[in-house]
Scaffold this motif. Structure first.
Motif, short mmCIF file in Angstrom:
data_model
loop_
_atom_site.label_atom_id
_atom_site.label_comp_id
_atom_site.label_asym_id
_atom_site.label_seq_id
_atom_site.Cartn_x
_atom_site.Cartn_y
_atom_site.Cartn_z
N LEU A 113 -13.99 8.06 10.22
CA LEU A 113 -13.06 9.12 10.62
C LEU A 113 -11.60 8.67 10.51
O LEU A 113 -10.71 9.48 10.25
N LEU A 114 -11.37 7.38 10.71
CA LEU A 114 -10.00 6.86 10.75
C LEU A 114 -9.58 6.19 9.44
O LEU A 114 -8.58 5.47 9.41
N GLN A 115 -10.33 6.42 8.37
CA GLN A 115 -9.94 5.87 7.08
C GLN A 115 -8.51 6.24 6.74
O GLN A 115 -8.04 7.32 7.07
N ARG A 116 -7.87 5.36 6.02
CA ARG A 116 -6.53 5.64 5.54
C ARG A 116 -6.58 6.10 4.09
O ARG A 116 -7.55 5.84 3.38
N THR A 117 -5.56 6.79 3.67
CA THR A 117 -5.59 7.43 2.35
C THR A 117 -5.79 6.41 1.23
O THR A 117 -5.39 5.25 1.33
N ARG A 118 -6.42 6.88 0.17
CA ARG A 118 -6.57 6.05 -1.04
C ARG A 118 -5.49 6.35 -2.07
O ARG A 118 -5.62 5.97 -3.23
N CYS A 119 -4.43 7.02 -1.69
CA CYS A 119 -3.30 7.24 -2.60
C CYS A 119 -2.86 5.90 -3.17
O CYS A 119 -2.62 4.93 -2.44
N VAL A 120 -2.73 5.83 -4.49
CA VAL A 120 -2.42 4.55 -5.13
C VAL A 120 -1.04 4.04 -4.74
O VAL A 120 -0.79 2.83 -4.74
N TYR A 121 -0.13 4.94 -4.39
CA TYR A 121 1.22 4.50 -4.00
C TYR A 121 1.21 3.91 -2.59
O TYR A 121 2.00 3.03 -2.28
N PHE A 122 0.33 4.40 -1.74
CA PHE A 122 0.17 3.80 -0.41
C PHE A 122 -0.37 2.38 -0.51
O PHE A 122 0.03 1.49 0.23
N GLN A 123 -1.25 2.15 -1.47
CA GLN A 123 -1.88 0.84 -1.60
C GLN A 123 -1.04 -0.15 -2.40
O GLN A 123 -1.37 -1.34 -2.44
N ASP A 124 0.02 0.31 -3.01
CA ASP A 124 0.89 -0.55 -3.82
C ASP A 124 2.17 -0.83 -3.05
O ASP A 124 3.05 0.03 -2.93
N THR A 125 2.31 -2.03 -2.54
CA THR A 125 3.47 -2.37 -1.69
C THR A 125 4.77 -2.42 -2.48
O THR A 125 5.84 -2.52 -1.88
N GLY A 126 4.69 -2.30 -3.78
CA GLY A 126 5.91 -2.29 -4.58
C GLY A 126 6.43 -0.89 -4.86
O GLY A 126 7.46 -0.74 -5.53
N ARG A 127 5.75 0.14 -4.35
CA ARG A 127 6.16 1.51 -4.60
C ARG A 127 6.56 2.20 -3.30
O ARG A 127 6.12 1.83 -2.20
N ALA A 128 7.37 3.25 -3.43
CA ALA A 128 7.86 3.98 -2.26
C ALA A 128 6.72 4.77 -1.62
O ALA A 128 5.99 5.49 -2.29
N CYS A 129 6.60 4.64 -0.30
CA CYS A 129 5.56 5.37 0.43
C CYS A 129 5.97 5.51 1.89
O CYS A 129 6.04 4.52 2.62
#
Length: 330
Positions: A113-129
């Protein structure tokens, strides 16, 4: 990976007290989402509180005919539980549609239930999120957003919630039981996840430090006629491009009641109230199901790469409901 402390509490109260005192702490159960994010540097807890040995791992029938599902019940066990398969098959099918067998053996009810999004920008610390680092922007808004939201997104975030189980729980009006720093608390799953607004980093309505202890699924007799349909890019382990949880109650060909919820369309699992209202009290046909889906999707605001999700959700709504209605009502 950031160095961290590890603690195994004796009970729920101790677990909550430990996280309440550690602003960067996190609960650890199956770890199927958290550990990946730690490896990526997206989450960097300085304390892990292991809740696996707390007595939160049973599925129990309730006097009213509902079920109480413990927070650390493994997805595989829940999907295979005879009461779930008999009374809420949409739950079982949603779980079996998610992840691989190995991951389902580890993943837990609360963690799912508490999973976090799989958006690729969320998972990439070099991109704005904004979700990962508030105030930095949303690279997905004008970037690769094929898999992201068409409903209820904001300029701050267009991410989607990845859980299959949460979609079914929303359709069933399940209630989360949690222990917060000030004591026990309950929240309907329909109100557990937030819309993104200006603060997409605030993903749930739970207090900081709250520990989910279980989920209560109320009785719904017609949930025995329910299903979960998931569209994904490959048949094996993949997150949804779009999904629907559906339960249908027919009296003859009249829709006496219905439950619908959508996945992979918004920042939270999406209960399709407008579609339900459009269906109730009318003779069921595939055309009616399509019009009901259109009523729900009228508010959709597709992004540059994901307009296909609108007809996709319409089509799987029709598929799910016509399958439940049976050949006589198609």
């Amino acid at each position: 990976m950031r160095p961290f402390r590890y603690h195994r509490p004796a009970d729920v109260a101790e677990a909550v007290a430990l996280i309440d005192a550690a602003p960067d702490g996190a609960y650890l159960a199956g770890g199927t989402n958290l550990v990946d994010l730690m490896k990526l540097g997206v989450q960097r807890p300085d304390l892990l509180v292991d809740v696996n040995r707390l007595a939160l791992d049973t599925v129990d029938p309730l006097p009213d005919g509902g079920l109480r599902i413990g927070a650390t019940v493994r997805n595989s066990d829940l999907a295979a539980h005879p009461l779930v398969r008999q009374h809420q098959p949409m739950l079982s099918r949603a779980l079996l549609a998610g992840a691989s067998g190995q991951l389902r053996n580890m993943a837990t009810t609360a963690g799912n239930l508490l999973q976090r999004t799989r958006c690729v920008y969320f998972q990439d610390t070099g991109r704005a999120c904004n979700k990962r680092e508030p105030g930095t922007g949303c690279a997905a808004l004008h970037g690769q957003n094929r898999d992201l939201a068409i409903l209820d997104w904001s300029e701050a975030c267009v991410a989607t919630h990845p859980s299959d189980l949460a979609v079914a729980m929303v359709a069933l009006d399940a209630v989360v039981e949690a222990y917060e720093p000030d004591g026990p608390h309950e929240v309907p799953v329909t109100e557990l996840h937030r819309s993104p607004g200006d603060h997409p980093e605030r993903e749930t309505t739970l207090a900081r430090g709250a520990l989910i202890t279980g989920v209560r699924v109320p009785p719904l007799p017609f949930a025995t006629r329910s299903t979960y349909v998931k569209v994904r890019d490959r048949a094996s382990f993949a997150f949804a491009v779009g999904s629907v949880a559906a339960a249908l109650d027919l009296e003859g060909d009249i829709v006496r009641d219905v439950r619908l919820a959508y996945g992979a369309v918004a920042h939270r699992p999406w209960r399709a109230y407008r579609a339900e209202e459009a269906l109730r009290g009318r003779p069921f046909t595939a055309e009616l199901a399509a019009r009901a889906a259109d009523a729900e999707l009228a508010a959709a605001r597709p992004l540059h790469h994901n307009a296909f999700k609108v007809p996709l959700i319409r089509n799987i709504t029709v598929r799910a409901l016509t399958d439940l209605a049976g050949p006589v009502n198609r």
